[in-house]
Design an enzyme around this catalytic site. Structure first.
Site, PDB file in Angstrom:
ATOM      1  NE  ARG A  34     -22.703  -5.493   2.308  1.00  0.00           N
ATOM      2  CZ  ARG A  34     -21.285  -5.477   1.763  1.00  0.00           C
ATOM      3  NH1 ARG A  34     -20.366  -6.036   2.716  1.00  0.00           N
ATOM      4  NH2 ARG A  34     -20.997  -5.273   0.670  1.00  0.00           N
ATOM      5  CE  LYS A  57      -4.569   0.305   1.815  1.00  0.00           C
ATOM      6  NZ  LYS A  57      -5.594  -0.151   2.586  1.00  0.00           N
ATOM      7  CD  GLU A 107     -19.487  -3.875   7.583  1.00  0.00           C
ATOM      8  OE1 GLU A 107     -19.631  -4.820   7.045  1.00  0.00           O
ATOM      9  OE2 GLU A 107     -18.770  -2.879   7.319  1.00  0.00           O
TER      10      GLU A 107
HETATM   11  C1  LIG Z   1     -18.959  -3.321   3.842  1.00  0.00           C
HETATM   12  C2  LIG Z   1     -17.782  -2.162   3.963  1.00  0.00           C
HETATM   13  N1  LIG Z   1     -17.128  -1.860   5.268  1.00  0.00           N
HETATM   14  C3  LIG Z   1     -16.299  -0.979   5.513  1.00  0.00           C
HETATM   15  C4  LIG Z   1     -15.585  -0.347   4.450  1.00  0.00           C
HETATM   16  C5  LIG Z   1     -14.387   0.720   4.550  1.00  0.00           C
HETATM   17  N2  LIG Z   1     -13.293   0.301   3.977  1.00  0.00           N
HETATM   18  C6  LIG Z   1     -13.128   0.715   2.790  1.00  0.00           C
HETATM   19  S1  LIG Z   1     -11.599  -0.012   1.879  1.00  0.00           S
HETATM   20  C7  LIG Z   1     -11.634  -0.893   3.274  1.00  0.00           C
HETATM   21  C8  LIG Z   1     -10.402  -1.794   3.510  1.00  0.00           C
HETATM   22  C9  LIG Z   1     -10.184  -2.818   2.266  1.00  0.00           C
HETATM   23  O1  LIG Z   1      -9.041  -3.542   2.382  1.00  0.00           O
HETATM   24  P1  LIG Z   1      -8.529  -4.401   1.010  1.00  0.00           P
HETATM   25  O2  LIG Z   1      -9.814  -4.930   0.594  1.00  0.00           O
HETATM   26  O3  LIG Z   1      -7.541  -5.179   1.683  1.00  0.00           O
HETATM   27  O4  LIG Z   1      -8.244  -3.183   0.054  1.00  0.00           O
HETATM   28  P2  LIG Z   1      -6.814  -2.243   0.296  1.00  0.00           P
HETATM   29  O5  LIG Z   1      -7.590  -0.944   0.574  1.00  0.00           O
HETATM   30  O6  LIG Z   1      -6.020  -2.934   1.283  1.00  0.00           O
HETATM   31  O7  LIG Z   1      -6.586  -2.119  -1.107  1.00  0.00           O
HETATM   32  C10 LIG Z   1     -12.588  -0.672   4.338  1.00  0.00           C
HETATM   33  C11 LIG Z   1     -12.580  -1.351   5.756  1.00  0.00           C
HETATM   34  C12 LIG Z   1     -16.208  -0.483   3.208  1.00  0.00           C
HETATM   35  N3  LIG Z   1     -15.938  -0.020   2.052  1.00  0.00           N
HETATM   36  N4  LIG Z   1     -17.272  -1.505   3.104  1.00  0.00           N
END
Ligand SMILES: Cc1ncc(C[n+]2csc(CCOP(=O)(O)OP(=O)(O)O)c2C)c(N)n1
Length: 636
Positions: free
Chosen positions: A396, A282, A368
């Site tokens: 959700r 990242k 969630e």
């Molecule tokens: C249902 C839901 N909960 C929380 C989030 C907030 N959120 C956005 S990106 C993220 C992290 C996602 O991690 P990953 O899939 O590993 O992607 P990365 O950002 O590391 O590329 C979160 C928790 C979301 N988008 N959707």
């Protein structure tokens, strides 16, 4: 010469030689770092997948091949390469391009998202449709390791894995959700990468494959590569995916364009469900973002040279901070209190709680539904769980709220951040529905504070309320003022409203949460025009303060409700139905958000556009009273 400037579509990208791709990657990084320094956005996540975005568009034929990105926050390089380079400076701005992927924004955006965990299911739907229609394109889902903490991802994999359909899952593994990723899956992925046996074996077989290629040519190399994958899988914890029915390839370095392109080409040529495990970093290529990946996951405008925020924080704290500090303080008084977040410790302010009370803090991952039912389990045992969650993400878990919590009258406290107009994150993240959906839950106490003190007071009320679930909501914004110390703030008497301004019989304005200050300011404006407005802070959306309503009506001929939520089945509908039944002569109107998805833009700008300001409330009150401004001025 700039390569990026000449790319209007993936066809232009495909005209580049492979050895030009690293230069393109560098140009994209520069563009992302520069652009986001003005607009803000999910820079860290997007920097991590620059090479992956290039390789996907280079090796597949989008949009004929369907590439589905989970969440879509990481897809800025994708935007640059699919015709949105020129529009990039408008990212997340009013009337500009979205910070996520949207089907109506671009033909390469196959599935709109913003919430995590949808890509596998959506891609599997597309693969199934392809087969039903007798078509032959490829379908790829790109899913982060964080999204692999979502139950929904597994529902999709369970369905797809043993289907024999042609579908490719790319796991973009950077070890991070927004915060460091949590849980067993994250540990398993880590083991796959760290396992020295797998790595040694892979290197050995790679050497053999290469040597064979030199002697016997491509056909034998293909065969050898198949052997390589199969033998590797025997020894690899990639067995997790294998057991789910996916052939596993990886882990591969997601910043090595040659390796990426080779692997995508190779795996593309096969069929059936398969997974490619891609390791990325990242924030890759931007020193600040690499060093503090959580902060740089997504953030506001910054100086690209120093990494400092362009706008220094000043004035009162955010609602999130008020909540985080308040909850932390209350936890000292209430040893039975615990905090739960679904992968949003910093977003919800529970990271403050975590520091003080690590043993009573639970990050359950992007889960969630589980967070809510987990809270239910805790509550059955006398623990007082506070589920800190964004309004939009609690959607959700609606069944969990009703079935697991409300039916059993469990005293779980829901603290919904980002309630109302969320701003730049746009449609998918707007917190516009929580009042409506929580109002519909029998036994749910629904509240909204007008300021930080009242938020803490309501948390005290929530902790004293053991008869069922309790929720409160606050926006992504600064609180109106610095709150007092939690120890100085008393509980808000259950079910009571607060009359802030006593007017005459003209109009009673019933305002909820963030709409209390504009309602008061509107009343001042109206006063100058000779209209006398009563203003009530309806901090309890449910139950209604029936005693207060008895005092207000039918003494006031008009009733105006104001809330920062959908007008459909919101507080206005609820309160006005009650008033209409008892005092049918009272004329009412409701202000809130329209029955439409609200596009991204700055929060203040959106509030003004949608009339949720002092001017807007005053104008609506005038219209309700049937008095144009001129007449009002004449009578004043
Ligand atoms: C249902 C839901 N909960 C929380 C989030 C907030 N959120 C956005 S990106 C993220 C992290 C996602 O991690 P990953 O899939 O590993 O992607 P990365 O950002 O590391 O590329 C979160 C928790 C979301 N988008 N959707």
């Amino acid at each position: 010469m700039s390569l990026l400037a000449h790319i209007q579509s993936p066809a232009d990208l495909k005209r580049l030689r492979r050895d030009q791709l690293p230069q393109l990657a560098q140009e994209i990084r520069d563009r992302l770092i520069e652009g986001c320094s003005i607009t803000g956005g999910h820079i860290g996540a997007s920097l991590g997948v620059v090479e992956l975005s290039i390789a996907l568009l280079y090796e597949f034929d989008s949009p004929a091949d369907k590439i589905v990105w989970d969440v879509g926050h990481q897809a800025y390089a994708w935007k640059l390469l699919t015709g949105r380079n020129d529009a990039f400076p408008t990212l997340r701005q009013r009337d500009g391009i979205s910070g996520f992927l949207k089907r109506d924004e671009n033909e390469h955006d196959q599935f709109g998202a913003g919430h995590a965990g949808t890509a596998v299911s959506a891609a599997f739907g597309m693969a199934t449709a392809r087969d039903l229609k007798g078509e032959s394109h490829k379908v790829v889902a790109v899913v982060g390791d964080g999204a692999l903490t979502c139950g929904l991802s597994y529902e999709g994999m369970n369905n797809a894995g043993h289907s024999d359909r042609d579908i490719i899952l790319i796991v973009n593994d950077n070890g991070m959700s927004i915060s460091p990723n949590v849980g067993a899956i994250s540990k398993t992925l880590g083991r796959i990468v760290a396992d020295p046996r797998t790595n040694r074996l892979r290197e050995k077989i790679k050497g053999m494959t290469f040597a064979l290629g030199g002697v016997f040519g491509e056909g034998v190399v293909d065969f050898a590569r198949n052997v390589e994958e199969s033998v590797k899988n025997l020894f690899s914890p990639g067995m997790l995916f294998e057991e789910l029915g996916f052939r596993y390839f990886g882990p591969i370095d997601g910043h090595d364009l040659t390796k990426l392109c080779d692997t995508l080409q190779f795996v593309r040529g096969m069929s059936g469900p398969r997974v490619i495990h891609v390791m990325t970093q990242k924030g890759k290529g931007f020193v600040y973002a690499e060093a503090n990946q959580e902060k740089w996951h997504g953030l506001a405008a910054y100086d690209p040279v120093t990494g400092e925020a362009r706008k220094k924080a000043s004035g009162p704290p955010t609602w999130t901070q008020v909540f985080g500090d308040g909850l932390t303080a209350l936890a000292t008084e209430h040893p039975e209190l615990v905090a739960i977040t679904a992968a949003m410790p910093s977003g919800t302010g529970t990271n403050l709680f975590q520091k003080q009370h690590p043993g009573r803090f639970f990050d359950v991952g992007i889960a969630e539904g589980h967070a809510v039912t987990f809270a239910g389990g805790l509550a059955t045992q006398g623990i007082r769980p506070v589920v800190a969650i964004y309004s939009t993400f609690l959607q959700r878990a609606y069944d969990n709220v009703i079935h697991d919590i409300a039916v059993q009258r469990l005293p779980v406290i829901f603290c919904m951040d980002r309630a109302g107009l969320v701003g730049e994150d746009g449609q998918t993240h707007m917190g516009l529905y929580d009042i409506a959906y929580m109002l519909a839950v029998p036994g749910m106490t629904v509240t909204a504070p007008k300021d930080g003190d009242e938020l803490i007071g309501l948390l005290r009320t929530a902790l004293a309320h053991t008869g069922g679930p309790f929720c409160t909501r606050y926006p992504r914004d600064k609180a109106p003022a610095e709150p007092r110390a939690a120890s100085d703030i008393a509980e808000v008497p259950y079910g009571t409203w607060e009359q802030l301004r006593e007017g005459k019989e003209d109009v009673a304005i019933l305002a909820v949460g963030t709409m209390v200050p504009p309602a008061l300011a509107a009343a001042e404006q109206l006063q100058r025009e000779g209209v006398s407005a009563t203003v009530v802070n309806c901090r309890f959306v449910k139950p209604l303060d029936e005693a207060m309503l008895e005092r207000l009506f039918p003494g006031h001929a008009h009733l105006l409700t104001v809330e920062e939520g959908t007008v459909v089945n919101g507080f206005g509908a609820f309160a006005r139905a009650y008033v209409a039944e008892r005092w049918p002569g009272v004329h009412g109107a409701s202000m809130g958000l329209p029955d439409a998805f609200v596009e991204h833009g700055e929060r203040g700008e959106l509030l003004a556009e949608l009339g949720l300001t002092a001017d807007g409330v005053a104008a609506r009150a005038r219209a309700l009273l049937g008095k144009p401004l001129r007449t009002l001025l004449e009578t004043a």
